[in-house]
Design a protein around this motif. Structure first.
Motif, PDB file in Angstrom:
ATOM      1  N   ASP A   3       0.874  -1.165   0.000  1.00  0.00           N
ATOM      2  CA  ASP A   3       0.000   0.000   0.000  1.00  0.00           C
ATOM      3  C   ASP A   3       0.916   1.221   0.000  1.00  0.00           C
ATOM      4  O   ASP A   3       1.833   1.309   0.834  1.00  0.00           O
ATOM      5  N   VAL A   4       0.673   2.141  -0.914  1.00  0.00           N
ATOM      6  CA  VAL A   4       1.511   3.337  -1.021  1.00  0.00           C
ATOM      7  C   VAL A   4       0.642   4.571  -0.840  1.00  0.00           C
ATOM      8  O   VAL A   4      -0.396   4.710  -1.510  1.00  0.00           O
ATOM      9  N   VAL A   5       1.049   5.439   0.061  1.00  0.00           N
ATOM     10  CA  VAL A   5       0.364   6.706   0.263  1.00  0.00           C
ATOM     11  C   VAL A   5       1.197   7.801  -0.390  1.00  0.00           C
ATOM     12  O   VAL A   5       2.378   7.998  -0.041  1.00  0.00           O
ATOM     13  N   LEU A   6       0.604   8.499  -1.347  1.00  0.00           N
ATOM     14  CA  LEU A   6       1.252   9.639  -2.005  1.00  0.00           C
ATOM     15  C   LEU A   6       0.756  10.903  -1.311  1.00  0.00           C
ATOM     16  O   LEU A   6      -0.385  11.320  -1.489  1.00  0.00           O
ATOM     17  N   LEU A   7       1.615  11.496  -0.505  1.00  0.00           N
ATOM     18  CA  LEU A   7       1.239  12.645   0.318  1.00  0.00           C
ATOM     19  C   LEU A   7       1.724  13.936  -0.332  1.00  0.00           C
ATOM     20  O   LEU A   7       2.914  14.095  -0.602  1.00  0.00           O
ATOM     21  N   TRP A  92       5.301   3.189  18.074  1.00  0.00           N
ATOM     22  CA  TRP A  92       6.569   2.835  17.431  1.00  0.00           C
ATOM     23  C   TRP A  92       6.313   2.547  15.959  1.00  0.00           C
ATOM     24  O   TRP A  92       5.264   2.006  15.596  1.00  0.00           O
ATOM     25  N   PRO A  93       7.233   2.910  15.076  1.00  0.00           N
ATOM     26  CA  PRO A  93       7.017   2.602  13.654  1.00  0.00           C
ATOM     27  C   PRO A  93       7.140   1.111  13.371  1.00  0.00           C
ATOM     28  O   PRO A  93       7.873   0.393  14.059  1.00  0.00           O
ATOM     29  N   ASP A  94       6.426   0.660  12.362  1.00  0.00           N
ATOM     30  CA  ASP A  94       6.474  -0.736  11.932  1.00  0.00           C
ATOM     31  C   ASP A  94       7.666  -0.914  10.993  1.00  0.00           C
ATOM     32  O   ASP A  94       7.668  -0.419   9.870  1.00  0.00           O
ATOM     33  N   GLN A  95       8.683  -1.617  11.461  1.00  0.00           N
ATOM     34  CA  GLN A  95       9.895  -1.791  10.667  1.00  0.00           C
ATOM     35  C   GLN A  95       9.705  -2.783   9.515  1.00  0.00           C
ATOM     36  O   GLN A  95      10.519  -2.837   8.602  1.00  0.00           O
ATOM     37  N   ASP A  96       8.628  -3.565   9.547  1.00  0.00           N
ATOM     38  CA  ASP A  96       8.374  -4.549   8.490  1.00  0.00           C
ATOM     39  C   ASP A  96       7.015  -4.313   7.840  1.00  0.00           C
ATOM     40  O   ASP A  96       6.393  -5.245   7.320  1.00  0.00           O
ATOM     41  N   GLY A  97       6.557  -3.070   7.861  1.00  0.00           N
ATOM     42  CA  GLY A  97       5.231  -2.768   7.353  1.00  0.00           C
ATOM     43  C   GLY A  97       5.130  -2.853   5.844  1.00  0.00           C
ATOM     44  O   GLY A  97       6.131  -2.748   5.121  1.00  0.00           O
ATOM     45  N   LYS A  98       3.923  -3.024   5.361  1.00  0.00           N
ATOM     46  CA  LYS A  98       3.660  -3.095   3.926  1.00  0.00           C
ATOM     47  C   LYS A  98       3.080  -1.788   3.389  1.00  0.00           C
ATOM     48  O   LYS A  98       2.620  -1.739   2.255  1.00  0.00           O
ATOM     49  N   THR A  99       3.112  -0.740   4.212  1.00  0.00           N
ATOM     50  CA  THR A  99       2.664   0.577   3.757  1.00  0.00           C
ATOM     51  C   THR A  99       3.879   1.465   3.550  1.00  0.00           C
ATOM     52  O   THR A  99       4.736   1.569   4.437  1.00  0.00           O
ATOM     53  N   ARG A 100       3.954   2.074   2.396  1.00  0.00           N
ATOM     54  CA  ARG A 100       5.082   2.951   2.092  1.00  0.00           C
ATOM     55  C   ARG A 100       4.576   4.351   1.792  1.00  0.00           C
ATOM     56  O   ARG A 100       3.490   4.530   1.222  1.00  0.00           O
ATOM     57  N   LEU A 101       5.376   5.320   2.206  1.00  0.00           N
ATOM     58  CA  LEU A 101       5.006   6.730   2.098  1.00  0.00           C
ATOM     59  C   LEU A 101       5.870   7.422   1.056  1.00  0.00           C
ATOM     60  O   LEU A 101       7.102   7.286   1.075  1.00  0.00           O
ATOM     61  N   VAL A 102       5.220   8.155   0.157  1.00  0.00           N
ATOM     62  CA  VAL A 102       5.922   9.011  -0.809  1.00  0.00           C
ATOM     63  C   VAL A 102       5.479  10.437  -0.541  1.00  0.00           C
ATOM     64  O   VAL A 102       4.276  10.727  -0.502  1.00  0.00           O
ATOM     65  N   VAL A 103       6.453  11.327  -0.354  1.00  0.00           N
ATOM     66  CA  VAL A 103       6.156  12.736  -0.092  1.00  0.00           C
ATOM     67  C   VAL A 103       6.470  13.534  -1.349  1.00  0.00           C
ATOM     68  O   VAL A 103       7.620  13.554  -1.812  1.00  0.00           O
ATOM     69  N   ALA A 104       5.441  14.157  -1.917  1.00  0.00           N
ATOM     70  CA  ALA A 104       5.638  15.040  -3.072  1.00  0.00           C
ATOM     71  C   ALA A 104       6.065  16.401  -2.544  1.00  0.00           C
ATOM     72  O   ALA A 104       5.353  17.024  -1.752  1.00  0.00           O
ATOM     73  N   THR A 105       7.235  16.872  -2.968  1.00  0.00           N
ATOM     74  CA  THR A 105       7.829  18.062  -2.365  1.00  0.00           C
ATOM     75  C   THR A 105       8.049  19.164  -3.395  1.00  0.00           C
ATOM     76  O   THR A 105       8.654  18.945  -4.440  1.00  0.00           O
ATOM     77  N   ALA A 106       7.567  20.355  -3.057  1.00  0.00           N
ATOM     78  CA  ALA A 106       7.896  21.544  -3.831  1.00  0.00           C
ATOM     79  C   ALA A 106       9.128  22.233  -3.265  1.00  0.00           C
ATOM     80  O   ALA A 106       9.686  23.128  -3.888  1.00  0.00           O
ATOM     81  N   SER A 107       9.560  21.820  -2.066  1.00  0.00           N
ATOM     82  CA  SER A 107      10.734  22.416  -1.420  1.00  0.00           C
ATOM     83  C   SER A 107      11.207  21.479  -0.325  1.00  0.00           C
ATOM     84  O   SER A 107      10.453  20.611   0.149  1.00  0.00           O
ATOM     85  N   ASP A 108      12.459  21.659   0.108  1.00  0.00           N
ATOM     86  CA  ASP A 108      12.971  20.885   1.227  1.00  0.00           C
ATOM     87  C   ASP A 108      12.181  21.174   2.498  1.00  0.00           C
ATOM     88  O   ASP A 108      12.065  20.306   3.378  1.00  0.00           O
ATOM     89  N   ALA A 109      11.643  22.373   2.604  1.00  0.00           N
ATOM     90  CA  ALA A 109      10.868  22.734   3.787  1.00  0.00           C
ATOM     91  C   ALA A 109       9.656  21.828   3.946  1.00  0.00           C
ATOM     92  O   ALA A 109       9.247  21.520   5.075  1.00  0.00           O
ATOM     93  N   GLN A 110       9.059  21.396   2.843  1.00  0.00           N
ATOM     94  CA  GLN A 110       7.896  20.522   2.933  1.00  0.00           C
ATOM     95  C   GLN A 110       8.290  19.119   3.400  1.00  0.00           C
ATOM     96  O   GLN A 110       7.590  18.511   4.210  1.00  0.00           O
ATOM     97  N   LEU A 111       9.413  18.617   2.901  1.00  0.00           N
ATOM     98  CA  LEU A 111       9.899  17.327   3.386  1.00  0.00           C
ATOM     99  C   LEU A 111      10.222  17.416   4.871  1.00  0.00           C
ATOM    100  O   LEU A 111       9.911  16.514   5.652  1.00  0.00           O
ATOM    101  N   ARG A 112      10.831  18.503   5.267  1.00  0.00           N
ATOM    102  CA  ARG A 112      11.147  18.743   6.678  1.00  0.00           C
ATOM    103  C   ARG A 112       9.886  18.739   7.533  1.00  0.00           C
ATOM    104  O   ARG A 112       9.873  18.215   8.652  1.00  0.00           O
ATOM    105  N   ALA A 113       8.794  19.325   7.008  1.00  0.00           N
ATOM    106  CA  ALA A 113       7.549  19.383   7.763  1.00  0.00           C
ATOM    107  C   ALA A 113       7.033  17.983   8.069  1.00  0.00           C
ATOM    108  O   ALA A 113       6.550  17.706   9.170  1.00  0.00           O
ATOM    109  N   VAL A 114       7.143  17.072   7.111  1.00  0.00           N
ATOM    110  CA  VAL A 114       6.681  15.704   7.322  1.00  0.00           C
ATOM    111  C   VAL A 114       7.598  14.982   8.311  1.00  0.00           C
ATOM    112  O   VAL A 114       7.137  14.271   9.209  1.00  0.00           O
TER     113      VAL A 114
END
Length: 332
Positions: A3-7, A92-114
């Motif tokens: 499962d992939v979440v495009l944020l 605690w984060p799931d180290q073996d989870g099947k969900t992956r996160l993709v962060v769409a970034t217009a700037s490094d500041a947005q990645l930093r926010a996440v």
């Protein structure tokens, strides 16, 4: 399959007030009359997001696209990365989870926010530090994130973090990295102001004519004093990566490495010398150090700075420290 979440957070164009992670909305401003227009614009995914979603779906991934307008909405997405309940009650984060996160970034500041929200979610309070946490860390390994730059054409000129790390910028290549790539672990800088730094911070500013404005502060790296606060400073760079390695024609940071477990610091101080004929000449003396932590104590009322591209003013002591290998990116 994953499962992939495009944020997506509001772009700089859509968020003049600073975007998610700064206490405001991700898209649009505070004007209620414009709320509907802003919301409609935020609900329309950018072309790279749609292309990445198509590439992920073609590979069999179950894709959800989310546009977050607030820290609370970012937090709601991050709950999908939680691991099983622990006996100590910590999230605690799931180290073996099947969900992956993709962060769409217009700037490094947005990645930093996440990343800041990830830290707030998973860093345990000091009073509940678990025995299985590494001795040189205050938080567990954060889940890897995919980084989807929203302006791939800037890769040749902009030295954003994705470019520095050599991450893929094409949406299809990002999708492949998220599904088939490896997680590259990177250092994270935390600070006692409650935030994080991925790339670096630059303290100081210039006037309207571009002349540097001098300021004073005590700057100390692991007990080594780079400035005692009595002399003017042109700039201070605090680096995890190399975004602030140069100031104009001046080299500040020497070979910053976001995987070496150390923060790289440089202080540029103007030094006046005289020639044999008695003429004054000003040169910049750059003092450098590496260490586990850096502390800056301003002697002036306010010292302007940029931290991962986010503007601020320092009016009291601020310390940054390294969390070795705390976060990770998916890379091909």
């Amino acid at each position: 399959m994953y499962d992939v979440v495009l944020l997506t957070l509001g772009s700089e164009r859509d968020a003049p007030g600073g975007g998610c992670g700064s206490g405001g909305a991700c898209c649009g401003g505070a004007d209620d009359s414009a709320a509907t227009t802003d919301a409609e614009r935020c609900e329309t995914p950018r072309v790279p997001v749609l292309a990445c979603a198509d590439a992920l779906t073609a590979r069999g991934a179950r894709v959800t696209t989310v546009t977050a307008r607030s820290d609370a909405e970012i937090d709601e997405v991050l709950t999908r990365l939680d691991g099983p309940a622990r006996a100590d009650g910590l999230t605690w984060p799931d180290q073996d989870g099947k969900t992956r996160l993709v962060v769409a970034t217009a700037s490094d500041a947005q990645l930093r926010a996440v990343l800041r929200r990830l830290v707030r979610r998973y860093a345990p309070p000091p009073s509940r530090r678990p025995a299985d946490l590494a001795g040189n860390r205050t938080l567990p390994d954060l889940p890897p994130v995919g980084v989807l730059p929203l302006d791939p054409a800037r890769s040749g000129t902009a030295r954003d973090l994705a470019a520095q790390l050599g991450l893929p910028r094409d949406p299809a290549a990002v999708a492949a990295a998220v599904l088939d790539g490896t997680a590259r672990r990177l250092d994270l800088l935390r600070n006692d102001g409650g935030s994080v730094t991925l790339d670096g911070a630059l303290l100081g500013a210039a006037d309207d004519a571009g002349r540097p404005l001098h300021w004073r502060a005590r700057v100390e790296v692991d007990g080594l004093v780079l400035s005692d606060g009595s002399e003017p400073i042109t700039a201070c760079a605090i680096g995890n990566a190399g975004g602030y390695a140069r100031l104009g024609e001046v080299d500040l940071l020497a070979d910053p490495d976001p995987t070496d477990g150390r923060v790289t610091v440089a202080v540029a101080v103007p030094v006046v010398t005289r020639s044999a004929l008695g003429r004054k000449k000003v040169r910049l003396e750059v003092r450098r150090a590496r260490g586990r932590a850096v502390a800056v104590v301003p002697r002036d009322e306010k010292v302007p700075f940029l931290d991962d591209g986010v503007e601020g003013e320092l009016s009291r002591k601020r310390s940054w420290w390294t969390e070795p290998g705390a976060w990770a990116v998916w890379t091909g």
